[in-house]
Design a protein around this motif. Structure first.
Motif, PDB file in Angstrom:
ATOM      1  N   LEU A 127      -9.382 -28.124  28.952  1.00 26.07           N
ATOM      2  CA  LEU A 127      -8.876 -27.008  27.943  1.00 26.07           C
ATOM      3  C   LEU A 127      -8.742 -27.660  26.574  1.00 26.07           C
ATOM      4  CD1 LEU A 127      -7.437 -24.128  30.042  1.00 26.07           C
ATOM      5  CD2 LEU A 127      -9.912 -24.526  29.512  1.00 26.07           C
ATOM      6  N   VAL A 128      -7.602 -28.607  26.519  1.00 24.34           N
ATOM      7  CA  VAL A 128      -7.162 -29.147  25.468  1.00 24.34           C
ATOM      8  C   VAL A 128      -8.268 -29.961  24.760  1.00 24.34           C
ATOM      9  CG1 VAL A 128      -5.404 -30.604  24.581  1.00 24.34           C
ATOM     10  CG2 VAL A 128      -4.929 -29.077  26.390  1.00 24.34           C
ATOM     11  N   LEU A 129      -9.028 -30.574  25.370  1.00 24.38           N
ATOM     12  CA  LEU A 129     -10.265 -31.545  24.957  1.00 24.38           C
ATOM     13  C   LEU A 129     -11.220 -30.550  24.104  1.00 24.38           C
ATOM     14  CD1 LEU A 129     -10.404 -34.179  27.217  1.00 24.38           C
ATOM     15  CD2 LEU A 129      -9.440 -34.461  25.161  1.00 24.38           C
ATOM     16  N   LEU A 130     -11.245 -29.422  24.742  1.00 27.15           N
ATOM     17  CA  LEU A 130     -12.405 -28.543  24.393  1.00 27.15           C
ATOM     18  C   LEU A 130     -11.801 -27.866  23.159  1.00 27.15           C
ATOM     19  CD1 LEU A 130     -13.932 -26.771  27.812  1.00 27.15           C
ATOM     20  CD2 LEU A 130     -15.120 -28.242  26.107  1.00 27.15           C
ATOM     21  N   ALA A 131     -10.639 -27.497  23.252  1.00 30.74           N
ATOM     22  CA  ALA A 131     -10.118 -26.757  22.040  1.00 30.74           C
ATOM     23  C   ALA A 131     -10.197 -27.744  20.733  1.00 30.74           C
ATOM     24  CB  ALA A 131      -8.626 -26.400  22.204  1.00 30.74           C
ATOM     25  N   MET A 132      -9.771 -29.294  20.785  1.00 30.16           N
ATOM     26  CA  MET A 132      -9.696 -29.888  20.056  1.00 30.16           C
ATOM     27  C   MET A 132     -11.280 -30.009  19.420  1.00 30.16           C
ATOM     28  SD  MET A 132      -7.287 -32.958  21.571  1.00 30.16           S
ATOM     29  CE  MET A 132      -7.029 -33.962  19.975  1.00 30.16           C
ATOM     30  N   ASP A 133     -12.236 -29.892  20.180  1.00 24.61           N
ATOM     31  CA  ASP A 133     -13.520 -29.969  19.815  1.00 24.61           C
ATOM     32  C   ASP A 133     -14.152 -28.949  19.055  1.00 24.61           C
ATOM     33  OD1 ASP A 133     -16.302 -31.183  20.290  1.00 24.61           O
ATOM     34  OD2 ASP A 133     -16.625 -29.604  21.336  1.00 24.61           O
ATOM     35  N   GLU A 134     -13.385 -27.650  19.380  1.00 20.50           N
ATOM     36  CA  GLU A 134     -13.962 -26.334  18.584  1.00 20.50           C
ATOM     37  C   GLU A 134     -13.059 -26.262  17.392  1.00 20.50           C
ATOM     38  OE1 GLU A 134     -15.785 -24.247  19.445  1.00 20.50           O
ATOM     39  OE2 GLU A 134     -16.490 -24.458  21.214  1.00 20.50           O
ATOM     40  N   ILE A 135     -12.075 -27.139  17.315  1.00 24.81           N
ATOM     41  CA  ILE A 135     -11.310 -26.859  15.828  1.00 24.81           C
ATOM     42  C   ILE A 135     -11.986 -27.850  14.913  1.00 24.81           C
ATOM     43  CG2 ILE A 135      -9.092 -27.286  14.621  1.00 24.81           C
ATOM     44  CD1 ILE A 135      -7.800 -26.800  17.504  1.00 24.81           C
ATOM     45  N   ILE A 136     -12.181 -29.095  15.159  1.00 24.34           N
ATOM     46  CA  ILE A 136     -12.950 -30.033  14.361  1.00 24.34           C
ATOM     47  C   ILE A 136     -14.053 -30.696  14.786  1.00 24.34           C
ATOM     48  CG2 ILE A 136     -12.224 -32.144  12.967  1.00 24.34           C
ATOM     49  CD1 ILE A 136     -10.368 -30.162  12.002  1.00 24.34           C
ATOM     50  N   ASP A 137     -14.988 -30.507  13.730  1.00 24.57           N
ATOM     51  CA  ASP A 137     -16.354 -31.249  14.251  1.00 24.57           C
ATOM     52  C   ASP A 137     -16.650 -32.429  13.472  1.00 24.57           C
ATOM     53  OD1 ASP A 137     -19.279 -30.664  15.688  1.00 24.57           O
ATOM     54  OD2 ASP A 137     -19.287 -31.670  13.837  1.00 24.57           O
ATOM     55  N   GLY A 138     -16.359 -33.698  13.964  1.00 28.79           N
ATOM     56  CA  GLY A 138     -16.603 -34.587  13.025  1.00 28.79           C
ATOM     57  C   GLY A 138     -15.808 -34.959  11.632  1.00 28.79           C
ATOM     58  N   GLY A 139     -14.679 -34.389  11.964  1.00 26.67           N
ATOM     59  CA  GLY A 139     -13.706 -34.312  10.766  1.00 26.67           C
ATOM     60  C   GLY A 139     -13.680 -33.223   9.849  1.00 26.67           C
ATOM     61  N   LEU A 140     -15.025 -32.406  10.010  1.00 34.28           N
ATOM     62  CA  LEU A 140     -14.804 -31.090   9.221  1.00 34.28           C
ATOM     63  C   LEU A 140     -14.277 -30.159  10.202  1.00 34.28           C
ATOM     64  CD1 LEU A 140     -18.476 -31.588   8.396  1.00 34.28           C
ATOM     65  CD2 LEU A 140     -16.639 -32.169   6.899  1.00 34.28           C
ATOM     66  N   LEU A 141     -13.494 -29.117   9.423  1.00 34.38           N
ATOM     67  CA  LEU A 141     -13.093 -27.887  10.062  1.00 34.38           C
ATOM     68  C   LEU A 141     -14.094 -26.942  10.665  1.00 34.38           C
ATOM     69  CD1 LEU A 141     -10.774 -28.991   8.146  1.00 34.38           C
ATOM     70  CD2 LEU A 141     -10.019 -26.627   7.662  1.00 34.38           C
ATOM     71  N   LEU A 142     -14.147 -26.577  11.831  1.00 34.93           N
ATOM     72  CA  LEU A 142     -15.110 -25.802  12.378  1.00 34.93           C
ATOM     73  C   LEU A 142     -14.277 -24.372  12.349  1.00 34.93           C
ATOM     74  CD1 LEU A 142     -17.922 -25.879  13.662  1.00 34.93           C
ATOM     75  CD2 LEU A 142     -17.035 -26.162  15.634  1.00 34.93           C
ATOM     76  N   GLU A 143     -13.100 -24.356  13.104  1.00 35.36           N
ATOM     77  CA  GLU A 143     -12.660 -22.956  13.222  1.00 35.36           C
ATOM     78  C   GLU A 143     -10.816 -23.098  13.114  1.00 35.36           C
ATOM     79  OE1 GLU A 143     -13.848 -19.660  13.481  1.00 35.36           O
ATOM     80  OE2 GLU A 143     -11.761 -19.721  12.575  1.00 35.36           O
ATOM     81  N   THR A 144     -10.277 -22.417  12.647  1.00 38.34           N
ATOM     82  CA  THR A 144      -8.975 -22.567  12.421  1.00 38.34           C
ATOM     83  C   THR A 144      -8.300 -21.464  13.111  1.00 38.34           C
ATOM     84  OG1 THR A 144      -8.604 -21.473  10.424  1.00 38.34           O
ATOM     85  CG2 THR A 144      -8.894 -24.095  10.550  1.00 38.34           C
ATOM     86  N   ILE A 203     -10.798 -19.791  18.612  1.00 40.48           N
ATOM     87  CA  ILE A 203     -10.847 -20.977  19.247  1.00 40.48           C
ATOM     88  C   ILE A 203     -10.555 -20.885  20.869  1.00 40.48           C
ATOM     89  CG2 ILE A 203      -9.765 -23.228  19.683  1.00 40.48           C
ATOM     90  CD1 ILE A 203      -8.914 -22.849  16.601  1.00 40.48           C
ATOM     91  N   ALA A 204      -9.713 -20.225  21.295  1.00 39.96           N
ATOM     92  CA  ALA A 204      -9.332 -20.002  22.745  1.00 39.96           C
ATOM     93  C   ALA A 204     -10.500 -19.202  23.485  1.00 39.96           C
ATOM     94  CB  ALA A 204      -8.237 -19.194  22.806  1.00 39.96           C
ATOM     95  N   SER A 205     -11.136 -18.246  22.733  1.00 41.55           N
ATOM     96  CA  SER A 205     -12.192 -17.635  23.471  1.00 41.55           C
ATOM     97  C   SER A 205     -13.275 -18.275  23.691  1.00 41.55           C
ATOM     98  CB  SER A 205     -12.500 -16.297  22.668  1.00 41.55           C
ATOM     99  OG  SER A 205     -13.249 -16.599  21.656  1.00 41.55           O
ATOM    100  N   ARG A 206     -13.775 -19.253  22.376  1.00 48.22           N
ATOM    101  CA  ARG A 206     -14.848 -20.292  22.426  1.00 48.22           C
ATOM    102  C   ARG A 206     -14.728 -21.110  23.720  1.00 48.22           C
ATOM    103  NH1 ARG A 206     -16.335 -20.991  16.222  1.00 48.22           N
ATOM    104  NH2 ARG A 206     -16.962 -18.759  15.796  1.00 48.22           N
ATOM    105  N   VAL A 207     -13.567 -21.627  23.778  1.00 48.98           N
ATOM    106  CA  VAL A 207     -13.277 -22.682  24.814  1.00 48.98           C
ATOM    107  C   VAL A 207     -13.421 -22.062  26.099  1.00 48.98           C
ATOM    108  CG1 VAL A 207     -11.236 -23.938  26.115  1.00 48.98           C
ATOM    109  CG2 VAL A 207     -11.706 -24.032  23.449  1.00 48.98           C
ATOM    110  N   THR A 208     -13.030 -20.952  26.473  1.00 48.75           N
ATOM    111  CA  THR A 208     -13.018 -20.348  27.829  1.00 48.75           C
ATOM    112  C   THR A 208     -14.485 -19.722  27.950  1.00 48.75           C
ATOM    113  OG1 THR A 208     -12.063 -18.543  26.821  1.00 48.75           O
ATOM    114  CG2 THR A 208     -10.804 -19.985  27.951  1.00 48.75           C
ATOM    115  N   MET A 209     -15.504 -19.918  27.098  1.00 50.71           N
ATOM    116  CA  MET A 209     -16.850 -19.471  27.190  1.00 50.71           C
ATOM    117  C   MET A 209     -16.727 -17.742  27.200  1.00 50.71           C
ATOM    118  SD  MET A 209     -18.731 -22.175  26.622  1.00 50.71           S
ATOM    119  CE  MET A 209     -20.406 -22.021  27.141  1.00 50.71           C
TER     120      MET A 209
END
Lengths: 181, 899
Positions: free
Chosen positions: A122-139, A144-150
């Motif tokens: 979950l933690v790794l997925l959250a990190m993936d949902e927050i930043i994409d390649g250095g760019l802010l994806l969602e804050t 974030i949490a709902s995207r992580v848990t699909m």
């Protein structure tokens, strides 16, 4: 064509334990591309921040070696967001808040090393949902949490199509269900 | 929900459960004892026909954990993992699918493997589930090549205007990454991106705005149009608003400065952002205003006011951001932030020491002469509870302040000596001692109190390095003071109380008093005699040597103080080789020091170079420049050691060294040009890199065929060039005084080579003549130019003779940027940029650089360069020169024309 320098960027996001050991880290700039460079950097970040006298649980900030580090300690965990010196500190701080709060939502408040390791996915997925390649994806932590848990993936109702009360009911149901487990 | 991934009670690794129980106190990680080989083996379950989604998810987590801990997979391992992971696309479990997306990005398949998953990902891209679509897009965009991009372009374009924010954000962010290699394709989506810019979801809006600007970043007109559009349509997302502020700042920076009194375009917009409800935007706007070029006090005021409010915020991040910005403003506009001083004084006790330090250094910058003392009082308590690295910053700020207000040296010096007495690490103490040394050098009145403070410090100093450094300084400076006697007690105490290294340094230091102050000599001799019984060889030897030298002095006149060689300039290495040879030859006669080559007195010179460097550092140039400066002073010092050149008058300039040989050849020769008013001296630093030979009578023969206006005056050969040692030979030429004579010099190194028998180490008797071709040296007009800044360029320009003005236009061809062109021309001219005009604002289309410098005879040269760059990156330059006369100005133009 180089990427536009005006876009806010994060150089790295780190999650370390109370001894400064890495739990989960993400680096987005070439300067820390090797593992020894990364671990040296983590060591110095930890050394610079762990002695801080600021009240724990508050987002704090420091500047060293050409980088700005915003950080927050929760329990036995240390969350860091690192940006360049030119970055707007408040943007970095917003990313950090999103990071910490989404983890807290996902772990249902049990933000400590043990639960983080047990739910590292979950933690790794959250990190993936927050930043994409250095760019802010969602804050926003809830998003974030709902995207992580699909959330919404099974029901096939996209979140955008849910009304607010529907979404709220949905979240409530999820929480209730997870508490019953 | 099918998944139990969130169940906190289920450990990820059943096998590790036992380990955990056994060792619960110290290690509760579910990954305890994890091994790559085992995990890779576990990964085979991805291939089993009955996929256990939960189990697979755990294995993927383990793989990611290993990657995260710095483990690397070999190519074979990675592709095995990748292939088996692709099988998991058949499973319907959404949480497992999410993990698969993640692991594919981290394992990074090679180009020929990508094809395996593209169909699966493309299927997901058209799935009904938004989260599948979004993630598939992100994964695909991170691994695809441009050919594949063409295939999926249609879907991406649709994705931008998807009603789900997660999908449009995914496409937009991926597009920003794609810009790097495929900007052409992304450009075709402009319509969709423009639509997304009005999306109700703030993150989508932010991503769309960022991408729109990135697409136009190179087109000024398009950017300013985008800015006007965005300002009109209300931007709701605070992040997007921050971007807009940045773009506005850019447009302002690129527009030519408006005449004074007129408001800048868009300034009103920035000011209105100061009242935005998001702190992020307020700060961004304040920062943009503070960073505007030539910002006026009136423009600064609203920005500083909001920053001042932030100073008393409860959030450390806000306080930090504000104080850092104010600190920056204080460097250029100290007056604008004086109002914040009260708030900043409160921050001195901030629990975040970064903030406190920034506050202190800002206060030190804005403080007036009258407030220095009050400030120092407040800082004393602050100093005791911050870490050393912050203390160093403060000490450096104090040093700058002291150089700014030399009259306040007493208070500042006292402060330094107080903190010197506190506990602290070596780096901190060294920073203080260095500061005191610099102050002693720069402010003559501060010398005596400074020395007294240092004396007290060495009474209780635990760092040998600092003690010896201070003792050395006391030896140099003490005898020149009014009361040299008072330092003797401090120095002698060291002989009694310290370790051997310090004792030896103290003996040397004492001896200097004896040599330079005749009245003290008998007393010094007595003290030195006590050191004769020291239990350390070095101390005893030094005492013996100095006693003897002092005894010799007593007979002669005191002015012959050079009899005692206090500044031991012979290089130890040379002395060592000579002594070895002496012993090998049987040691029949007394050893004569005079045979030791005195060349390359590197050691003590290096030290002067270093302290020079330190003082330069206080003014803040780049370390590389400091090093070069130190080298140049070093070379200048070597020149001054040569009495033959004393009659040429004052040295005007020493150029940077130039290598005349290829690397890794048998000899290495550097040429350093020293410029005098009527002469040019070449210093050749020669090194022999072949152990089996030694060179004698080394001469550099210079052919003047292409340098007709020069006349050879003297050649000074290097008598002996042994292996590894650096020696100098010299060539001096006269030239018409004052003229900027140029020419090309063809050099040959002529020497007598003697082979050394490697078995016996003996040299052959005769040797043979050898000529070695060196590279040519050119004396260009730029060599005569000494970079020297003027404090007020405009005044100097007005004062210069307008008759001498020469103007010309030049085309510089295609350059990468204006900054490149400015740096290139500045380097060719060798002049000093004034008023920071060498920094070109980013994306500027035109720029003016102000340069100044001196020619031999201290003739001032002022140059104004106007640069312009067009769309195809062609750079044109207008060069205006003023000096003492048209001829000189013409000569400057010649430099550019010849370049």
């Amino acid at each position: 064509m180089t990427v536009d320098p005006t876009i806010p960027r994060v150089s790295s996001m780190l999650l370390l334990d109370a001894d400064g050991k890495r739990i989960a880290v993400k680096y987005f700039t070439p300067e820390w591309s090797t593992v020894p460079a990364q671990s040296a950097f983590e060591k110095s970040v930890f050394a610079k921040t762990s002695r801080t006298t600021a009240a724990r649980g508050e987002v704090d900030i420091t500047l060293f070696d050409e980088v700005v580090v915003v950080f927050k300690f929760v329990g036995d965990l240390m969350f860091y967001i690192v940006g360049t010196q030119e970055e707007n500190e408040l943007i970095l701080s917003q990313v950090l808040t999103g990071f910490v709060e989404s983890i807290s939502l996902l772990l249902r408040g049990a933000v400590e090393k043990k639960t983080v390791l047990e739910n590292l996915d979950l933690v790794l997925l959250a990190m993936d949902e927050i930043i994409d390649g250095g760019l802010l994806l969602e804050t926003d932590a809830t998003t974030i949490a709902s995207r992580v848990t699909m959330r919404g993936a099974e029901e096939n109702i996209p979140i955008a199509e849910q009304t607010l009360s529907q979404a709220y009911a949905n979240v409530k149901e999820q929480i209730a269900r997870s508490l019953l487990k | 929900m099918a998944s139990t991934a969130q169940d906190p009670s289920a450990p990820l690794l059943r096998g590790d459960k036992k380990e955990e129980d056994r060792d619960e106190e110290t290690e509760f990680s579910p990954f305890f004892g994890i091994e790559k080989g085992l995990v890779l083996q576990e990964a085979r379950i991805f291939n089993s026909p009955q996929i256990d989604a939960r189990k697979c998810q755990q294995v993927i987590t383990k793989l990611l954990y290993l990657l995260c801990q710095g483990e690397t997979f070999s190519k074979k391992e990675a592709s095995e993992v990748f292939f088996s992971v692709t099988k998991l696309f058949q499973n319907k479990d959404s949480n497992l699918r999410r993990m698969v997306y993640l692991v594919i990005k981290d394992v990074c398949p090679s180009a020929d493997e990508v094809i395996i998953i593209t169909s699966s990902l493309m299927k997901d891209m058209n799935s009904k589930t938004d989260l599948y679509r979004a993630n598939a897009i992100r994964v695909l965009c991170s691994i695809l090549d441009s050919q594949l991009l063409g295939q999926i372009e249609r879907y991406l374009k649709q994705g931008i205007v998807d009603k789900s924010p997660v999908v449009s954000s995914a496409v937009l962010v991926s597009a920003v990454h794609l810009l790097e290699g495929n900007s052409e394709i992304v450009k075709r989506w402009t319509n969709e991106i423009q639509e997304a810019q009005h999306n109700v979801h703030s993150m989508v809006q932010f991503h769309a705005v960022a991408l729109l600007h990135a697409l136009r970043a190179n087109d000024r007109l398009a950017v300013s149009k985008l800015v006007s559009d965005l300002i009109k349509s209300s931007v709701r997302s605070p992040l997007a608003q921050c971007l807009l502020v940045r773009y506005v700042a850019q447009v302002i920076a690129e527009s030519t400065a408006a005449p004074t009194g007129e408001t800048r375009p868009f300034y009103d917009f920035l000011e209105s952002c100061l009242r935005h409800k998001a702190e992020m935007v307020i700060f961004e706007a304040a920062r943009a205003i503070c960073n505007m070029r030539n910002v006026t006090l009136r423009e600064l005021l609203p920005a500083v006011t909001v920053l001042q409010l932030f100073l008393s915020s409860s959030k450390p991040v806000l306080r930090f951001a504000a104080v850092r910005n104010i600190n920056k403003v204080a460097q250029t506009n100290p007056g604008a932030v004086v109002n914040c001083n009260l708030d900043m004084e409160a921050l001195i006790s901030d629990s975040n020491r970064s903030i406190a330090t920034l506050a202190i250094t800002t206060l030190l910058k804005t403080s007036t002469e009258s407030s220095v003392e009050r400030l120092l009082k407040q800082m004393t308590s602050f100093m005791s509870d911050i870490p050393d690295e912050f203390k160093i910053v403060v000490v450096e700020a104090i040093r700058t302040l002291c150089l700014k207000f030399p009259q306040k040296y007493r208070a500042l010096m006292n402060f330094l000596s107080n903190v010197l007495r506190e506990d602290g690490g070596f780096d901190f103490k060294k920073a203080i001692v260095d500061s005191v040394l610099i102050l002693i050098r720069e402010i003559p009145e501060a010398k005596e109190p400074g020395l007294a403070h240092l004396c007290e410090f060495i009474e209780d100093c635990e760092f040998t390095y600092l003690s010896t450094q201070i003792l050395h300084l006391l030896g140099l400076e003490g005898p020149k003071t009014k009361e040299p006697a008072k330092y003797i007690r401090y120095i002698y105490n060291r002989i009694i109380l310290e370790n051997a290294t310090v004792r030896a340094a103290a003996v040397s230091s004492l001896a200097k008093y004896g040599a330079l102050v005749p009245e003290l000599r008998p007393r010094i001799s007595i003290l030195l005699q006590r050191a004769l019984h020291d239990n350390d060889d070095e101390v005893r030897d030094r005492a013996t040597l100095y006693l003897r030298e002092l005894g010799g002095l007593n007979g002669s006149t005191p002015s012959q103080s050079d009899y005692i060689d206090l500044n031991w300039t012979l290089p130890n290495k040379n002395l060592e080789t000579c002594l070895r040879q002496y012993l090998e030859n049987g040691a029949t006669q007394p050893f004569d020091l005079a045979i030791v080559p005195a060349a390359a007195a590197e050691k003590p010179r290096a030290e002067t170079g270093k302290s020079k460097g330190a003082s330069a550092l206080a003014n803040g140039p780049a370390p590389a420049a400091v090093k070069q400066e130190a080298e140049v002073t070093n070379h200048a010092a070597q020149l001054q050691a040569m009495p033959q050149f004393a009659m040429y008058g004052d040295l005007f300039k020493t150029c940077a060294a130039q290598q005349l040989t290829e690397e890794e050849t048998e000899y290495s020769v550097l040429c350093i040009k020293h410029i005098f008013d009527g002469h040019v001296v070449f210093q050749f630093d020669c090194t022999n890199t072949v152990p089996e030979q030694v060179l004698e009578d080394v001469n550099v023969i210079v052919d003047l065929a292409e340098a007709e206006e020069f006349e050879e005056e003297t050649l000074i050969p290097l008598p002996r060039m042994a292996y590894g040692a650096v020696g100098q030979c010299w060539a001096a030429f006269s030239k018409p005084a004052g003229a900027l004579t140029t020419g090309r010099f063809v050099n040959t190194m002529r020497s007598r080579v003697k082979e050394i028998d490697p078995s016996t180490g003996e040299e052959e008797e005769e040797g043979y003549e050898d000529d070695y071709q060196l590279e040519d040296v050119e004396v260009a007009a730029a060599d005569y130019i000494k970079a020297e800044a003027v404090s007020n360029f405009r005044n100097a320009w007005e004062a210069a003779d307008a008759e001498s003005e020469m103007t010309d236009d030049y085309g510089l061809g295609v350059k990468d940027s204006l900054q490149d062109a400015v740096e290139a021309v500045t380097a060719i001219l060798g002049l000093k940029p004034c008023e920071g005009s060498d920094a070109v604002p980013p994306n500027a289309r035109s720029h003016t650089v102000l340069l100044s410098g001196l020619l031999p005879g201290n003739v001032q040269v002022l140059v104004r360069m106007m640069f312009g760059i067009d769309m195809s990156r062609n750079v044109a330059m207008k060069l205006v020169v003023r000096s003492d006369g048209p001829e000189t100005s013409e000569a400057i133009h010649q430099i550019i024309q010849n370049a």
